[in-house]
Write a protein that holds these residues in place. Structure first.
Motif, mmCIF file in Angstrom:
data_model
loop_
_atom_site.group_PDB
_atom_site.id
_atom_site.type_symbol
_atom_site.label_atom_id
_atom_site.label_comp_id
_atom_site.label_asym_id
_atom_site.label_seq_id
_atom_site.Cartn_x
_atom_site.Cartn_y
_atom_site.Cartn_z
ATOM 1 N N VAL A 56 32.095 2.196 -49.214
ATOM 2 C CA VAL A 56 31.257 2.250 -50.412
ATOM 3 C C VAL A 56 31.764 3.386 -51.309
ATOM 4 C CG1 VAL A 56 28.938 2.721 -51.308
ATOM 5 C CG2 VAL A 56 29.236 1.175 -49.360
ATOM 6 N N ARG A 57 32.058 4.540 -50.716
ATOM 7 C CA ARG A 57 32.617 5.671 -51.483
ATOM 8 C C ARG A 57 33.957 5.289 -52.107
ATOM 9 N NH1 ARG A 57 32.007 10.187 -53.384
ATOM 10 N NH2 ARG A 57 34.096 10.804 -52.839
ATOM 11 N N LEU A 58 34.785 4.604 -51.354
ATOM 12 C CA LEU A 58 36.089 4.192 -51.874
ATOM 13 C C LEU A 58 35.916 3.340 -53.125
ATOM 14 C CD1 LEU A 58 39.212 4.052 -51.442
ATOM 15 C CD2 LEU A 58 38.773 1.942 -50.160
ATOM 16 N N PHE A 59 34.989 2.393 -53.072
ATOM 17 C CA PHE A 59 34.753 1.511 -54.223
ATOM 18 C C PHE A 59 34.088 2.250 -55.381
ATOM 19 C CE2 PHE A 59 34.487 -2.195 -51.005
ATOM 20 C CZ PHE A 59 35.866 -2.252 -50.931
ATOM 21 N N GLU A 60 33.306 3.294 -55.072
ATOM 22 C CA GLU A 60 32.691 4.102 -56.136
ATOM 23 C C GLU A 60 33.732 4.954 -56.849
ATOM 24 O OE1 GLU A 60 28.219 4.876 -54.273
ATOM 25 O OE2 GLU A 60 29.762 6.389 -54.003
ATOM 26 N N THR A 61 34.565 5.611 -56.065
ATOM 27 C CA THR A 61 35.527 6.552 -56.646
ATOM 28 C C THR A 61 36.781 5.872 -57.176
ATOM 29 O OG1 THR A 61 36.489 7.004 -54.469
ATOM 30 C CG2 THR A 61 34.742 8.492 -55.228
ATOM 31 N N HIS A 62 37.112 4.722 -56.619
ATOM 32 C CA HIS A 62 38.314 3.979 -57.025
ATOM 33 C C HIS A 62 37.976 2.493 -57.119
ATOM 34 C CE1 HIS A 62 40.713 7.567 -56.458
ATOM 35 N NE2 HIS A 62 40.106 7.736 -55.317
ATOM 36 N N PRO A 63 37.236 2.100 -58.155
ATOM 37 C CA PRO A 63 36.785 0.706 -58.266
ATOM 38 C C PRO A 63 37.934 -0.307 -58.261
ATOM 39 C CG PRO A 63 35.983 2.025 -60.121
ATOM 40 C CD PRO A 63 36.782 2.931 -59.261
ATOM 41 N N GLU A 64 39.111 0.129 -58.667
ATOM 42 C CA GLU A 64 40.263 -0.777 -58.662
ATOM 43 C C GLU A 64 40.632 -1.244 -57.256
ATOM 44 O OE1 GLU A 64 42.054 3.392 -58.309
ATOM 45 O OE2 GLU A 64 40.309 2.481 -59.249
ATOM 46 N N CYS A 65 40.209 -0.504 -56.242
ATOM 47 C CA CYS A 65 40.485 -0.887 -54.847
ATOM 48 C C CYS A 65 39.765 -2.181 -54.470
ATOM 49 C CB CYS A 65 40.079 0.222 -53.884
ATOM 50 S SG CYS A 65 41.110 1.690 -54.009
ATOM 51 N N LYS A 66 38.655 -2.473 -55.151
ATOM 52 C CA LYS A 66 37.922 -3.708 -54.837
ATOM 53 C C LYS A 66 38.788 -4.942 -55.071
ATOM 54 C CE LYS A 66 34.292 -3.479 -57.342
ATOM 55 N NZ LYS A 66 33.000 -3.801 -57.949
ATOM 56 N N ASP A 67 39.754 -4.851 -55.978
ATOM 57 C CA ASP A 67 40.609 -5.996 -56.284
ATOM 58 C C ASP A 67 41.403 -6.473 -55.074
ATOM 59 O OD1 ASP A 67 39.691 -5.937 -58.875
ATOM 60 O OD2 ASP A 67 41.416 -4.797 -59.632
ATOM 61 N N VAL A 68 41.645 -5.583 -54.133
ATOM 62 C CA VAL A 68 42.392 -5.939 -52.927
ATOM 63 C C VAL A 68 41.526 -6.742 -51.957
ATOM 64 C CG1 VAL A 68 43.624 -4.969 -50.933
ATOM 65 C CG2 VAL A 68 43.858 -3.904 -53.179
ATOM 66 N N PHE A 69 40.211 -6.582 -52.066
ATOM 67 C CA PHE A 69 39.282 -7.222 -51.148
ATOM 68 C C PHE A 69 38.629 -8.430 -51.808
ATOM 69 C CE2 PHE A 69 39.599 -2.823 -49.893
ATOM 70 C CZ PHE A 69 39.712 -2.899 -48.520
ATOM 71 N N PHE A 70 39.048 -9.607 -51.417
ATOM 72 C CA PHE A 70 38.526 -10.836 -52.006
ATOM 73 C C PHE A 70 37.000 -10.887 -51.955
ATOM 74 C CE2 PHE A 70 37.159 -15.268 -51.487
ATOM 75 C CZ PHE A 70 37.570 -15.774 -52.711
ATOM 76 N N LEU A 71 36.414 -10.517 -50.819
ATOM 77 C CA LEU A 71 34.960 -10.612 -50.646
ATOM 78 C C LEU A 71 34.176 -9.628 -51.518
ATOM 79 C CD1 LEU A 71 34.750 -10.985 -46.772
ATOM 80 C CD2 LEU A 71 34.262 -12.740 -48.485
ATOM 81 N N PHE A 72 34.790 -8.534 -51.905
ATOM 82 C CA PHE A 72 34.063 -7.481 -52.621
ATOM 83 C C PHE A 72 34.502 -7.348 -54.077
ATOM 84 C CE2 PHE A 72 34.745 -5.965 -48.159
ATOM 85 C CZ PHE A 72 33.546 -6.458 -47.685
ATOM 86 N N ARG A 73 35.470 -8.126 -54.477
ATOM 87 C CA ARG A 73 36.063 -8.032 -55.811
ATOM 88 C C ARG A 73 35.032 -8.082 -56.936
ATOM 89 N NH1 ARG A 73 40.632 -12.012 -55.796
ATOM 90 N NH2 ARG A 73 41.438 -10.437 -54.406
ATOM 91 N N ASP A 74 34.063 -8.982 -56.816
ATOM 92 C CA ASP A 74 33.105 -9.183 -57.904
ATOM 93 C C ASP A 74 31.758 -8.496 -57.683
ATOM 94 O OD1 ASP A 74 34.935 -10.777 -59.317
ATOM 95 O OD2 ASP A 74 34.407 -12.516 -58.092
ATOM 96 N N VAL A 75 31.646 -7.672 -56.663
ATOM 97 C CA VAL A 75 30.382 -6.977 -56.382
ATOM 98 C C VAL A 75 30.158 -5.890 -57.431
ATOM 99 C CG1 VAL A 75 29.173 -5.483 -54.749
ATOM 100 C CG2 VAL A 75 30.479 -7.435 -53.914
ATOM 101 N N LYS A 76 29.047 -5.967 -58.109
ATOM 102 C CA LYS A 76 28.701 -4.970 -59.130
ATOM 103 C C LYS A 76 27.776 -3.897 -58.561
ATOM 104 C CE LYS A 76 30.699 -7.284 -62.489
ATOM 105 N NZ LYS A 76 32.102 -7.358 -62.249
#
Length: 197
Positions: A56-76
């Protein structure tokens, strides 16, 4: 948003804030190994929680990392990830890798093999090396509150060194795999310019 505990002082390393010590290969000392193993005994009691907080911290601090994860890519709503079964499962896989790494600290050749395999699998998942360094910083943010007064600057340095060591090997392995696939692709599909009739 700050670290899992306010005022932790841990700053995720980015290409902009690296210093010259990051360039040389990380060396794990006997003290690093001892500190990591001692702290792991406490961390593993909250392994799932640490894995979720870390991502969760990774996605907060580096939202671009979500692009690597298909399941989490579109999570707002990142807060919803705290209860995500998929994120929990991935967090546990990463924590399992860390656990295996800690278990291999006395056999660095085995740790290197493990990290090389992970680098290759990250190539297959299209997860580029530019993101690897972020995970260690977020892991540190996630474990500080678990370790409480056991946390020291020496322990932080030990974990940073382990992550630098592992991510350098992963990156090399990823790039080897990338070169290998580039070479095999160029052999399989000749350049149209060189096959003119």
């Amino acid at each position: 948003m700050g670290c899992a505990i306010s005022g932790s002082g841990v700053t995720p390393r980015t290409p902009e804030n690296r210093n010259s010590e990051d360039i040389s290969p990380a060396r794990l000392t006997p003290d690093h190994i001892r500190l990591i193993k001692e702290s792991w005994r406490v961390i593993q009691e909250d392994i799932a929680k640490v894995g979720i907080i870390m991502f969760v911290r990774l996605f907060e601090t580096h939202p671009e990392c979500k692009d690597v994860f298909f399941l989490f890519r579109d999570v707002k709503d990142l807060e919803s990830l705290h209860t995500s079964r998929e994120l929990r499962a991935h967090g546990l896989r990463v924590m399992s890798f860390i656990e295996k790494s800690v278990a291999r600290l006395d056999q660095l050749e085995q740790l290197e093999t493990l990290a090389r395999e992970l680098g290759k699998s990250h190539f297959r998942y299209n997860a580029p090396p530019k993101y690897y360094g972020y995970v260690g910083a977020e892991f540190i943010c996630a474990v500080r509150p678990v370790l409480k007064d056991r946390w020291t600057s020496e322990l932080e340095q030990a974990w940073q060194t382990l992550f630098q060591y592992v991510t350098a090997i992963m990156k090399d392995s990823y790039l080897e795999e990338e070169r290998s696939h580039t070479l095999s692709s160029s052999r399989e599909r000749p350049d149209k310019r060189s096959t003119a009739i």
